[in-house]
Design a protein around this motif. Sequence first.
Motif, PDB file in Angstrom:
ATOM      1  N   ALA A 280      16.774 -69.229 -44.522  1.00  0.00           N
ATOM      2  CA  ALA A 280      17.297 -69.089 -45.892  1.00  0.00           C
ATOM      3  C   ALA A 280      16.669 -70.164 -46.761  1.00  0.00           C
ATOM      4  O   ALA A 280      16.476 -71.293 -46.323  1.00  0.00           O
ATOM      5  CB  ALA A 280      18.804 -69.237 -45.888  1.00  0.00           C
ATOM      6  N   ASN A 387      12.755 -59.947 -48.292  1.00  0.00           N
ATOM      7  CA  ASN A 387      13.708 -60.266 -47.226  1.00  0.00           C
ATOM      8  C   ASN A 387      13.317 -59.804 -45.824  1.00  0.00           C
ATOM      9  O   ASN A 387      13.677 -60.428 -44.849  1.00  0.00           O
ATOM     10  CB  ASN A 387      15.068 -59.683 -47.572  1.00  0.00           C
ATOM     11  N   LEU A 411      14.810 -63.226 -43.723  1.00  0.00           N
ATOM     12  CA  LEU A 411      15.260 -64.161 -44.753  1.00  0.00           C
ATOM     13  C   LEU A 411      16.626 -63.688 -45.243  1.00  0.00           C
ATOM     14  O   LEU A 411      16.746 -62.599 -45.808  1.00  0.00           O
ATOM     15  CB  LEU A 411      14.251 -64.218 -45.890  1.00  0.00           C
ATOM     16  N   VAL A 412      17.630 -64.484 -44.958  1.00  0.00           N
ATOM     17  CA  VAL A 412      19.019 -64.078 -45.206  1.00  0.00           C
ATOM     18  C   VAL A 412      19.397 -64.321 -46.662  1.00  0.00           C
ATOM     19  O   VAL A 412      18.997 -65.321 -47.262  1.00  0.00           O
ATOM     20  CB  VAL A 412      19.954 -64.876 -44.260  1.00  0.00           C
ATOM     21  N   ARG A 413      20.185 -63.353 -47.203  1.00  0.00           N
ATOM     22  CA  ARG A 413      20.712 -63.546 -48.560  1.00  0.00           C
ATOM     23  C   ARG A 413      22.069 -64.216 -48.431  1.00  0.00           C
ATOM     24  O   ARG A 413      23.059 -63.587 -48.105  1.00  0.00           O
ATOM     25  CB  ARG A 413      20.897 -62.192 -49.242  1.00  0.00           C
ATOM     26  N   LYS A 414      22.098 -65.516 -48.641  1.00  0.00           N
ATOM     27  CA  LYS A 414      23.354 -66.244 -48.428  1.00  0.00           C
ATOM     28  C   LYS A 414      24.268 -66.198 -49.651  1.00  0.00           C
ATOM     29  O   LYS A 414      25.464 -66.424 -49.545  1.00  0.00           O
ATOM     30  CB  LYS A 414      23.053 -67.684 -48.037  1.00  0.00           C
ATOM     31  N   GLU A 415      23.698 -65.856 -50.804  1.00  0.00           N
ATOM     32  CA  GLU A 415      24.506 -65.882 -52.032  1.00  0.00           C
ATOM     33  C   GLU A 415      25.523 -64.746 -52.091  1.00  0.00           C
ATOM     34  O   GLU A 415      26.453 -64.776 -52.884  1.00  0.00           O
ATOM     35  CB  GLU A 415      23.598 -65.877 -53.279  1.00  0.00           C
ATOM     36  N   ASN A 416      25.355 -63.725 -51.218  1.00  0.00           N
ATOM     37  CA  ASN A 416      26.246 -62.562 -51.270  1.00  0.00           C
ATOM     38  C   ASN A 416      27.470 -62.683 -50.365  1.00  0.00           C
ATOM     39  O   ASN A 416      28.212 -61.720 -50.223  1.00  0.00           O
ATOM     40  CB  ASN A 416      25.476 -61.298 -50.871  1.00  0.00           C
ATOM     41  N   SER A 417      27.674 -63.852 -49.741  1.00  0.00           N
ATOM     42  CA  SER A 417      28.740 -63.947 -48.728  1.00  0.00           C
ATOM     43  C   SER A 417      30.123 -63.650 -49.316  1.00  0.00           C
ATOM     44  O   SER A 417      30.992 -63.137 -48.616  1.00  0.00           O
ATOM     45  CB  SER A 417      28.709 -65.306 -48.046  1.00  0.00           C
TER      46      SER A 417
END
Lengths: 444, 279
Positions: A280, A387, A411-417
Motif C-alpha cells: 500500500a 491496483n 496494491l491494496v486500497r486502504k482508504e475504502n476500509s
Amino acid sequence: MRKIVIFWGVFFGLLLYLQATSMAQTPIMSEQLVYSLNVYNGKGYGGAFTPQTEDTIYLMADKNSAIFARTTLVYFWPITAKFMAGFQTLNEEVVGTLEILKGGKLLKSLKPQDNSLYYPEGYWGETSVLSIDEEARTYYEKYKKAVDEYYQKISEFYKARIEHRKKMDEFLEEIKKRREAGEEFTSEEIEKSIPREPKPPEGPKFYTTEPRQDYIINLPVGTYRIRIRAEDGTIIQDSQKNLVVFTSRRTGGTGYEIIPGNRWTMREPCDDPARIIYAAGKNALYFNPFTQDEYNELYYNKLEDPQNPGRVERWRWVHITPIKDVTLLFLKGKEVLQRVKRLPYSVKQVPGATLGYDIIEYDQEKQPYEKPTFEGYKLDLSPTLENTGYQINLEKKTGGFFKGGKREVRLVRKENSRLLYALSIFPLVIGVVVFLKRRKRLVP
Amino acid sequence: MSKEKGFLSTKTIKVLTRRDLGSALHGWGIYAVTVISFLLSSFFLGRYLGGIRENNIRISPDPLSGFFFFPSVIIISFYLTVLSSVSVSRERDQGTLEILFYGPVNSSAFIFSKYLKEMLTYLIIVVFFFAYFWGVSGLTNLGFSLGLVKAIFLSIFLVSCWISFGLFISSLTSRVRNSILWVVGVFGALWALYFGQGLLLSLSTEEMPAFLSYMGGAVSVIYQAVWWISPLSYLSRGMDAVNVGSLWLYGMSILYSIIYSVVLIILSIFILKRKGVRG
C-alpha cells in the motif's frame, strides 16, 4: 431448567478456577538424561537438546548428525514455554554404546567419534560442515595453526605500528624544522615522503570447533529407536528415544526475504508461491531471493529444536542458499516495468533529534571503513500504479526465468476500509425489500 | 401409521421445507445474523487493512478465504444450530408435530425436511457471502480468489455438521427452552474445551499443581474423545484444510462432514421415532 443452569454454572466456574490457579509458579530443577544434538538442517549444522518430555529425535536422512547423552539439570522457562538445560551447573557425560534399532532388531551399535564443525566462511558464515575422526582433528590443527600464525602477525603488526608512530613523529619533527628554516612543501611532496602505516593482518577466514566425542548418525529415511547400552551390558534408564529420519518433499524452489523500506528490521518471508505480496502507498521493497527446499513442518521444527511445535500435515520451505546472479523483473502481464540488479545498501540514522533512517546505496569509495548493512533487489512501488496484475520474477543471466520465482503483487486500497461497514448491511436492505413485498401482498 | 408412509416422501419433504423456508425468509433473523457476521468480518478486515497501512506491506495467502470468512461461518453456524435445535422441540411443544404425524409425515421425512430447510437457508446466505466478498474485493483489491470459492463451498459441509448437531439436540429435548439452553451450553463448553486445552497444553506439567496436572490430563482425554463428536473440530479441520491448501485434507474434510451429518440425522430420526411425537 434449574438443573441445566446449575450444571453449566458449575462447569464454567470450574474452568475459570482452573485458569486462575494456573498462574505463576516457582521453577523446579530436575536432573535428567538429555541428548545434546548437533544436527544437519539442510544448509548447515545447528545445536539443540532433547529433554525427557520429548520422546522423539528428528534427523535428516543420509547426512551426518552428532548426538550425545548427558545428565544435566533441566528447568522450565515460562517466558519461552520451553525446558532449558543448565549444562554449566551439571554436565555429566553418559558413557556407553548407542544402539539403533529398526523394527525391534538391532541395526547399528555406535561408539563416540571425534567430530568438529568446520565453517569455511567463518563462524558467522552461512555454511558449516561436520568433519569426523582424522579429518576433524586435521581441520582443527589447521585452524589452530592459522590462529597461531595470525597472533604472530598481530604481534609483528603491533611492533610495526610502534615503529611507524616513531617514524611519523620524526617525520613531522623534520618537516616542522625545515618549514621553520623557510623550506616550502607541496601536499604531493608530503604525501610522497610520509611513512606508510602498516596494514593490520587478516584473521583466518574459516573457523573450526574443537573436536569432541559424539555418536555420529547417518541413516536413510525411516523410523528407528535408539538407546544407550552401558559398559556392564544394561540399558541406561531414560536413554530410549524414537528416531525419525526424514528428507525434503520438494527441492530447488525459490523463496524471498523482503525488507520493507519503511521498516528495514522487519523482514518478511515470502516462500510459498501461493502467497501474495499486498502493498500500500509509496514504498521501496528490497528482495532477497533464496533457493529453498520443502520439509514437513513438524519434522523440521523438531529438528531445529525438539521442543518446537509443528503440525505433521503442514509443509514449510527452508532457505538454503542466496540467489545472486539474477535480475529481478517487475512485470505487468508480459510487459517489464523495472529490471532490478542486486546492490549493497547502508542504513544511516537520520542525524539530530529527528527519529528515522535513510537507506542509501553503499559506495565503497565513500564509505571505505564500513560494510553494507544488507544486499538486495530494490523495487520502488509508486502510489500511482494501478491496483492489479503485477508480478515479480527472477531472470537468469542465461535467459529464462528462475524456477518458482514468480510472485503476485497487489496494491491494496486502504482508504475504502470504512465503506466495508456500509457494505455489511446490504442483507438487511434485502430483508426490508422482502418484508415490504410480503406486506403489500398480505395487505392489498 | 408410519408403515403406510414412504421412508422419504418427496412431496411431503417439499411441502414441509417450503413452509419452513418461507417463514425463515420472511423473518428478520437470517438477515440480522448475516449482517452481524459481515460486520465482524468488516471489523477484522479493517484491522488487517490498518496493519497494511502501518507497515505498507503484508504477505499472506489470500486472507479473504481464511481469517475473514470463517468468523462469519462460526456466527452463522451458531444461529443455524439454534434454529435447527428448536425446530423439532417447538413443533413438539406446540403440538403441531402430533397433527403433522396424523397426516402423510413420518420421522424421516420430518427430520430430513428440517435439515433441508436449514441447508437451503445457508445456501441463501452463501449467495450473500459471494456478494459481500465480491464487494470487499472491489473496495479493497484483496482479490476474489479460487481459494475463497473453495472455502465457501467447504463451508456448506461444515455448516451441515452444525445443523445436524442441532437437530440431534432437538430430537432429544421436548421443550424449546431446554433445546436452546443445551445448544448454548454445548456450544460454550466446546469452545471452552478448545481454548482450555490450548491453555493447559501451554503450561509445563512440572509447574502445575497436582490437581491441575490431573485436570490437564482429563481435559486432554475429553478433547480427544470430543474430537470426532464436536462439530467445532470439523470446522477447525476445514479451516486448516483451506489454510494449508492441501487438496487431500480438503477432500477428507468434506467426506468427514458428510459422514458426521448422515450419522447424526439417522440418530435424530431414530430418537424421534423412539420418543414419539409427544416426547
